[in-house]
Design an enzyme around this catalytic site. Structure first.
Site, mmCIF file in Angstrom:
data_model
loop_
_atom_site.group_PDB
_atom_site.id
_atom_site.type_symbol
_atom_site.label_atom_id
_atom_site.label_comp_id
_atom_site.label_asym_id
_atom_site.label_seq_id
_atom_site.Cartn_x
_atom_site.Cartn_y
_atom_site.Cartn_z
ATOM 1 N N ASP A 136 0.810 -1.295 0.052
ATOM 2 C CA ASP A 136 -0.024 0.097 0.089
ATOM 3 C C ASP A 136 0.786 1.247 -0.058
ATOM 4 O O ASP A 136 0.531 2.239 -0.533
ATOM 5 C CB ASP A 136 -0.754 -0.051 1.243
ATOM 6 C CG ASP A 136 -1.962 0.706 1.040
ATOM 7 O OD1 ASP A 136 -2.094 1.840 0.520
ATOM 8 O OD2 ASP A 136 -3.289 0.547 1.610
ATOM 9 N N HIS A 185 -8.380 -1.565 8.506
ATOM 10 C CA HIS A 185 -7.219 -1.204 7.864
ATOM 11 C C HIS A 185 -7.692 0.507 7.365
ATOM 12 O O HIS A 185 -8.337 0.951 6.597
ATOM 13 C CB HIS A 185 -7.346 -1.681 6.225
ATOM 14 C CG HIS A 185 -6.484 -1.016 5.315
ATOM 15 N ND1 HIS A 185 -5.078 -2.124 4.786
ATOM 16 C CD2 HIS A 185 -6.461 -0.301 4.381
ATOM 17 C CE1 HIS A 185 -4.710 -1.181 3.661
ATOM 18 N NE2 HIS A 185 -5.399 -0.294 3.524
ATOM 19 N N HIS A 190 -6.635 4.529 6.676
ATOM 20 C CA HIS A 190 -5.922 5.515 6.174
ATOM 21 C C HIS A 190 -5.988 6.600 7.063
ATOM 22 O O HIS A 190 -7.100 6.710 7.704
ATOM 23 C CB HIS A 190 -6.236 5.690 4.924
ATOM 24 C CG HIS A 190 -5.589 4.577 3.962
ATOM 25 N ND1 HIS A 190 -4.318 4.955 2.960
ATOM 26 C CD2 HIS A 190 -6.081 3.355 3.623
ATOM 27 C CE1 HIS A 190 -4.212 3.635 2.453
ATOM 28 N NE2 HIS A 190 -5.312 2.694 2.777
ATOM 29 N N CYS A 241 -4.029 4.978 -2.499
ATOM 30 C CA CYS A 241 -4.387 4.208 -3.701
ATOM 31 C C CYS A 241 -4.550 4.898 -5.138
ATOM 32 O O CYS A 241 -5.339 6.033 -4.674
ATOM 33 C CB CYS A 241 -5.761 3.417 -3.436
ATOM 34 S SG CYS A 241 -6.415 2.636 -4.797
ATOM 35 N N ASN A 266 -1.622 5.030 5.027
ATOM 36 C CA ASN A 266 -1.946 4.235 6.251
ATOM 37 C C ASN A 266 -1.691 4.842 7.295
ATOM 38 O O ASN A 266 -0.475 5.455 7.533
ATOM 39 C CB ASN A 266 -1.434 2.765 5.938
ATOM 40 C CG ASN A 266 -1.930 1.660 5.049
ATOM 41 O OD1 ASN A 266 -1.298 1.383 3.822
ATOM 42 N ND2 ASN A 266 -3.260 1.664 5.250
#
Ligand code: HMG
Ligand code: MG
Length: 286
Positions: free
Chosen positions: A14, A205, A207, A238, A247
């Site tokens: 990522d 998950h 961000h 992304c 992240n």
């Protein structure tokens, strides 16, 4: 004894998929090797996706061939389809992850198909992985907010999570892809998802676009989730989610968890060195 919380490291995948420059494979493998010495159990190492879509990950096989595999570390990779799974298997990935979305528009923008089509596309991946004994994780992106459609209804995130769990994914990872989730919206989403999937099969998950990620981890801990994704140096984003920042930073998560009495098994000194190296990868070398 302190309760264990697993941090699933996302930096090499990522983190580096969204970088403006193409980071050389040798620098990626160095990062993975440094992370392998930090006490992490799982590292998402790269992704086997179309190089036309994400040129930053075109060297996935080279990265997998170059890493030093530390005992006890699972080297996971992202795969969007059977082609990606076969390449991941050839590269000896220990675990793979498929990725769906709770937003139809994001699904189209990210993997060029509807949510329903993506679930069908994952079935052969699950079948092949089951035959090979490879565990499959699944992401649901845009669990609270989508860059194209705005807020996501909690019931939609829960429906997609339930489908992925039903087809055999061992862990459903809930992605706040653009980092707009807040403790109330993440809490409401989790309450819906937890009616379908038990907490031990869920991961967060988050961000950290707006600085809410650590608080969102806390509301998740309150609901018994014990696995969280994070990226060393706070890298991430992304390419198909405009405005998405990194992240949540692995060091920040580890420090917050330690402060609350949880065990992560991480070596903060080594993690700090890896974070410095990771941040350096973002800059063009002279
Ligand atoms: P498509 O264009 O519809 O697929 O893309 P296609 O089947 O028509 O294939 C197009 C070309 O790609 C063909 O090559 C295929 O062979 C090739 P050509 O014949 O034109 O030379 N191809 C592949 N090559 C290598 N590996 C593969 C592969 N598959 C096809 N696996 C596709 C559909 C899914 C392939 C594409 O949209 C894609 O690769 N998308 C990936 C997007 C991506 O990686 N996004 C970032 C990761 S997701 C994320 O970051 C969110 C997450 O962090 C959680 C969160 O934050 O919410 C996980
Ligand atoms: Mg992400």
């Amino acid at each position: 004894m302190a309760e264990f919380v697993r941090i699933f490291e996302m930096g090499p995948r990522d983190g580096l998929q969204n970088e403006g420059r193409l980071v050389p494979a040798a620098e990626k493998t160095r990062l993975v090797d440094m992370l392998s010495d930090c006490g992490l159990q799982k590292i998402e190492t790269t992704s086997f996706v179309s190089p036309k879509w994400v040129p930053q990950m075109a060297d996935a096989a080279e990265v997998m061939a170059g890493i030093r595999r530390a005992r006890g570390v699972v080297y996971a990779v992202l795969v969007p389809n059977l082609k990606g799974y076969k390449a991941a298997r050839a590269a000896k990935a220990d675990e793979v992850a498929v990725f769906a979305s709770a937003s139809e528009t994001f699904s189209r923008m990210n993997i060029n198909c509807s949510i329903a089509e993506s679930l069908e596309r994952f079935r052969p991946v699950l079948a092949a992985a089951a035959a090979d004994g490879v565990p499959v994780r699944a992401y649901v992106s845009c669990v609270t907010d989508c860059p194209y459609e705005g807020p996501t209804p909690p019931a939609t995130a829960a429906r997609v999570a339930a489908e992925l769990f039903k087809i055999g994914c061992y862990e459903i990872c809930l992605g706040d892809t653009i980092g707009h989730g807040t403790p109330p919206t993440i809490g409401a989403m989790l309450d819906a998802v937890l009616k379908e999937v038990p907490p031990e099969n869920l991961a967060g998950h988050y961000h950290d676009t707006k600085g809410w990620a650590l608080d969102n981890i806390l509301v998740s801990l309150e609901r018994s989730l014990r696995t969280f994704d994070a990226a060393v140096g706070g890298l991430g984003g992304c390419p198909f989610a405009p405005g998405a920042k990194g992240n949540v930073d692995t060091l920040a998560v580890a420090a917050m968890l330690a402060g609350r009495g949880y065990e992560t098994g991480l070596d903060m000194g080594r993690l700090d060195e890896a974070a410095r190296f990771a941040r350096g990868l973002r800059k063009e070398r002279p």
